[in-house]
Enzyme design. Structure first.
Site, short mmCIF file in Angstrom:
data_model
loop_
_atom_site.label_atom_id
_atom_site.label_comp_id
_atom_site.label_asym_id
_atom_site.label_seq_id
_atom_site.Cartn_x
_atom_site.Cartn_y
_atom_site.Cartn_z
N GLU A 47 0.81 -1.22 0.00
CA GLU A 47 0.00 0.00 0.00
C GLU A 47 0.84 1.27 0.00
O GLU A 47 0.39 2.32 -0.45
CB GLU A 47 -0.93 0.01 1.22
CG GLU A 47 -0.17 0.14 2.55
CD GLU A 47 -1.09 0.01 3.77
OE1 GLU A 47 -2.22 -0.46 3.63
OE2 GLU A 47 -0.63 0.37 4.87
N ASN A 48 2.07 1.17 0.52
CA ASN A 48 2.92 2.35 0.58
C ASN A 48 3.62 2.63 -0.74
O ASN A 48 4.60 3.36 -0.78
CB ASN A 48 3.91 2.26 1.74
CG ASN A 48 4.70 0.98 1.77
OD1 ASN A 48 4.16 -0.09 1.54
ND2 ASN A 48 5.98 1.08 2.04
#
Lengths: 210, 223
Positions: A47-48
């Site tokens: 997600e990062n």
């Protein structure tokens, strides 16, 4: 025998299609990455802001600018890409990820997911990307033990913990059985060291046989 | 106007007012503008609202700003971590306000602010406590929740490199919230490892175009 965490991870990995774009949630689901067959072509999303994430970094590979969603240093693979957070979550929310695998406190027979907050008054709420993954991925798999440490079932008629998402879970992989959730209710796909009747006796959820 | 180049982080954070909403880049420590936050601590602004993915790690960066009691409210997706003891203590003592936002909504609300979007509907959080009190609408058979933009007075971000105009490139997953926060604030301040002459960054590689960047300060290598 019920499955160990690693054995559960292997069962999930087996059911993820070759070449799928996959997000593995923080915690137990990260173990799944060790069980893809060589050449599976599965592309991991973090997600990062990265696609085609590699394994955990060791020693000199550790780079503070390259971590996974759990802030653990990781590596890149040939074909990796980086992007900013709004793009990363567009991949989830826009329905581009094939599969996400999340942990859970509870899953309801109707596919509701509770995995971010116990609702305890002194607990500090923290949701991260769980709500976006739950509503966005094409298929949402949950990996959890079927019973909590106190023996209470985690596959329940209705969640009592605060929800992460409504009607979003497709499959539940546990140490005792794998379940498919759908319009026709809860189907048991596979059992491990137990029987559908034994599991049925311990759950308040009607089970169908595969 | 192209970006102003500041001699040091103190010059870069000059003028930040009490009560400001400050967008702070970073995901954990990756991309966190630690030198700018340290300068903000010295600068003295208080009663701040901080928007960031986390609520500080360890005792440095955002955690240090919180420890100085300069932050009234934190808007973030994931405050609770193994090393978030500073925030945890303030929260349990009732000394800091918390708004938990799903991470995708956090990113998109910032993006909306930067792109002039008045609000947007999204299914994230529908039916959960985080959507309570919010307007909803059924779109294509699915419940969507109305989400408002998050505008910053200031964005403090960490990037890898800038040119003299303020065009930015990032490094690996340290990019995270930087590019969206840069668009969402009235004043965007970037700390970078180095500043190069105009033309030294391939235009095809620019991630944050200079129009979004107001001040740049070089802080040297990361380590």
């Amino acid at each position: 025998m019920s499955l160990s965490k690693d054995e559960m991870a292997a069962v999930v990995a087996r059911d993820i299609p070759r070449g799928a774009y996959v997000n593995l949630g923080i915690g137990q689901p990260t173990l799944i990455a060790d069980h893809f067959e060589p050449g599976s072509g599965v592309v991991l999303h973090t997600e990062n802001g990265m696609l085609n994430m590699g394994r955990a970094a060791q020693g000199p590979e550790i780079d503070p600018d390259l971590t996974n969603a759990g802030k653990v240093p990781v590596t890149e693979l040939p074909g990796s890409s980086y992007f900013h957070h709004a793009d990363s979550f567009a991949m989830m929310r826009g329905g581009h990820l094939d599969v996400c695998v999340l942990g859970a406190f509870q899953v309801s027979a109707g596919g509701d997911l509770a995995n971010w907050h116990t609702g305890a008054p002194d607990a500090i709420p923290a949701v991260g990307g769980a709500m976006d993954l739950a509503i966005g991925a094409k298929q949402v798999f949950v990996m959890m033990t079927l019973f909590a440490k106190d023996g209470s079932p985690k596959l329940v008629p209705e969640c009592t913990y605060p929800l992460t998402g409504m009607g979003c879970v497709d499959r539940v992989y546990t140490d005792l059985a794998t379940f498919a959730l759908g319009a026709d209710g809860v189907r048991v796909l596979e059992t491990f060291g137990t029987t559908v009747d034994d599991i049925s006796a311990r759950l308040d959820v009607p089970l169908r046989r595969a | 106007m192209t970006a102003a180049h500041c001699a040091d982080p103190d010059e870069a954070v000059a003028g930040i007012a009490d009560g400001s909403t400050v967008l702070v880049g970073g995901f954990g420590m990756a991309g966190m503008p630690v030198q700018l936050i340290d300068a903000l601590i010295r600068q003295g602004a208080r009663d701040l609202t901080v928007v960031s993915n986390n609520a500080g790690n360890g005792d440095t960066g955002l955690a240090a700003l919180l420890a100085e009691r300069r932050v009234r409210k934190v808007i973030c997706s994931f405050p609770r971590q193994s090393d978030s003891w500073v925030f945890d203590g303030l929260y349990r003592a009732g000394e800091i306000e918390l708004e938990v936002v799903p991470q995708g909504n956090l990113a998109e609300r910032l993006r909306a602010a930067g792109a002039g979007i008045g609000a947007f509907f999204c299914p994230t959080g529908a039916g959960t406590p985080l959507a309570e009190g919010k307007e909803t609408r059924t779109i294509a058979g699915r419940t969507h929740v109305l989400e408002m933009p998050i505008h910053g007075d200031v964005a403090l971000i960490g990037a890898h490199r800038s040119d003299r105009m303020g065009n930015l490139v990032y490094r690996k997953t340290a990019r995270n919230f930087g590019p969206v926060m840069a668009t969402a604030a009235a004043l965007t301040v970037a700390q970078v490892h180095d500043v190069v002459e105009i033309g030294r960054i391939d235009p095809e590689h620019v991630v944050t175009p200079s129009i979004y960047v107001d001040r740049v300060v070089a802080v040297g290598s990361e380590q």
